[in-house]
Design an enzyme around this catalytic site. Structure first.
Site, PDB file in Angstrom:
ATOM      1  N   LYS A 136      42.699 -24.655 -19.314  1.00  0.00           N
ATOM      2  CA  LYS A 136      43.259 -23.399 -19.850  1.00  0.00           C
ATOM      3  C   LYS A 136      42.137 -22.563 -20.468  1.00  0.00           C
ATOM      4  O   LYS A 136      41.051 -22.524 -19.913  1.00  0.00           O
ATOM      5  CB  LYS A 136      44.394 -23.704 -20.838  1.00  0.00           C
ATOM      6  CG  LYS A 136      45.421 -24.670 -20.243  1.00  0.00           C
ATOM      7  CD  LYS A 136      46.681 -24.732 -21.022  1.00  0.00           C
ATOM      8  CE  LYS A 136      47.592 -25.750 -20.352  1.00  0.00           C
ATOM      9  NZ  LYS A 136      48.945 -25.719 -20.850  1.00  0.00           N
ATOM     10  N   HIS A 153      51.224 -21.102 -12.262  1.00  0.00           N
ATOM     11  CA  HIS A 153      51.387 -21.814 -13.534  1.00  0.00           C
ATOM     12  C   HIS A 153      52.344 -21.017 -14.431  1.00  0.00           C
ATOM     13  O   HIS A 153      52.277 -19.785 -14.475  1.00  0.00           O
ATOM     14  CB  HIS A 153      50.029 -21.999 -14.219  1.00  0.00           C
ATOM     15  CG  HIS A 153      50.103 -22.957 -15.377  1.00  0.00           C
ATOM     16  ND1 HIS A 153      50.675 -22.607 -16.574  1.00  0.00           N
ATOM     17  CD2 HIS A 153      49.727 -24.248 -15.493  1.00  0.00           C
ATOM     18  CE1 HIS A 153      50.634 -23.658 -17.395  1.00  0.00           C
ATOM     19  NE2 HIS A 153      50.060 -24.667 -16.760  1.00  0.00           N
ATOM     20  N   GLU A 160      55.908 -28.909 -13.271  1.00  0.00           N
ATOM     21  CA  GLU A 160      55.628 -28.855 -14.700  1.00  0.00           C
ATOM     22  C   GLU A 160      56.813 -28.208 -15.420  1.00  0.00           C
ATOM     23  O   GLU A 160      56.891 -26.968 -15.496  1.00  0.00           O
ATOM     24  CB  GLU A 160      54.381 -28.015 -14.966  1.00  0.00           C
ATOM     25  CG  GLU A 160      53.122 -28.559 -14.344  1.00  0.00           C
ATOM     26  CD  GLU A 160      51.889 -28.000 -15.052  1.00  0.00           C
ATOM     27  OE1 GLU A 160      51.167 -28.767 -15.655  1.00  0.00           O
ATOM     28  OE2 GLU A 160      51.693 -26.775 -15.017  1.00  0.00           O
ATOM     29  N   SER A 191      52.593 -32.477 -21.006  1.00  0.00           N
ATOM     30  CA  SER A 191      52.397 -33.478 -22.064  1.00  0.00           C
ATOM     31  C   SER A 191      52.026 -34.867 -21.536  1.00  0.00           C
ATOM     32  O   SER A 191      52.472 -35.881 -22.069  1.00  0.00           O
ATOM     33  CB  SER A 191      53.624 -33.559 -22.966  1.00  0.00           C
ATOM     34  OG  SER A 191      53.770 -32.340 -23.670  1.00  0.00           O
TER      35      SER A 191
END
Ligand code: PGA
Length: 242
Positions: free
Chosen positions: A7, A93, A161, A205
């Site tokens: 990121k 994303h 995700e 996570s």
């Protein structure tokens, strides 16, 4: 495939340290690419360090523009990514879908651009908590897959995700992940009449403590890791579990 998504983190120093440490610590497996996605400003440096160290790490970009037109301030196009021998690109994303207002039409153009330049796509998708609670996850994911329709990709990697799991410490259970990955694979195979298998990696996570359980499902073909991948030791251990 085990992917590190940095990121908007890092510095020249930490990029160099990470690549050198991970290159030494992982036990590379031919069928498990190790992909590093630093911020785009570190792609050049990363490529240099990877090459100098004969590292097994592949390079991925977090962004790509949908066109090669030059009048786009701040844009990074596929030809620039090719210049750094970028092997992979993340498209779709949830953070970019939200902040850059990406929709199916703009994602389709980004996919075209990557595919035309032979950059392997990692196509991200996932539902919000609200959609999950309303039992609309599969319908929602099916819609998110639409930009892939009629695309001529050689190899397709999806990154499932769930938005509610990203950066929250709340990973999905392995049963839930197994079910959704199974759905994505079946859906793509039927809807897109694919000749080859679809790989589906999980993100949200992922940590050292839960990676083994997540990877235990046959429907999980790898991991996309944000926060926990910043530490080279943790990331290497997760890779070596895979
Ligand atoms: P996280 O991020 O591992 O920090 O939850 C994953 C991602 O956004 O790719």
């Amino acid at each position: 495939m085990i992917v590190s998504n940095w990121k908007m983190n890092g510095s020249k120093l930490s990029v160099e340290k990470w690549i050198k440490e991970v290159s030494k610590s992982i036990l590379p497996k031919e069928n498990v690419p190790c992909v590093f996605c630093p911020p785009v400003c570190y792609l050049d440096l990363s490529r240099k360090i990877i090459d100098e160290n004969s590292s097994p790490i592949s390079l991925g970009s977090q962004i790509i523009e949908s066109s090669t037109q030059t009048a786009l301030t701040g844009g990074i196009n596929s030809q620039m990514l090719q210049d750094y021998s970028t092997d992979y690109v993340l498209i779709g994303h949830s953070e970019q879908r939200e902040h850059y207002k990406e929709d199916n039409a703009s994602l389709r153009l980004k996919l075209n651009s990557a595919i035309d330049s032979q950059i392997s796509v990692i196509f991200c998708l996932g539902e919000s908590e609200e959609i999950k609670n309303n039992n609309k996850t599969k319908e929602f994911l099916a819609d998110q897959l639409e930009p892939l329709l009629e695309q001529d990709f050689g190899l397709l990697t999806l990154a499932y995700e769930p938005v509610w799991a990203i950066g929250t410490g709340l990973n999905a259970t392995s049963k839930y992940i197994d079910e959704i990955h199974g759905f994505l694979k079946d859906y793509c195979q039927t809807r897109f009449a694919l000749k080859q298998n679809v790989s589906v990696v999980y993100g949200g996570s992922v940590k050292l403590e839960n990676c083994e359980e997540i990877l235990s499902s046959n429907n999980v073909d790898g991991l996309l890791i944000g926060g926990a991948s910043l530490d080279p030791e943790t990331f290497s251990k997760i890779y070596n579990f895979s």
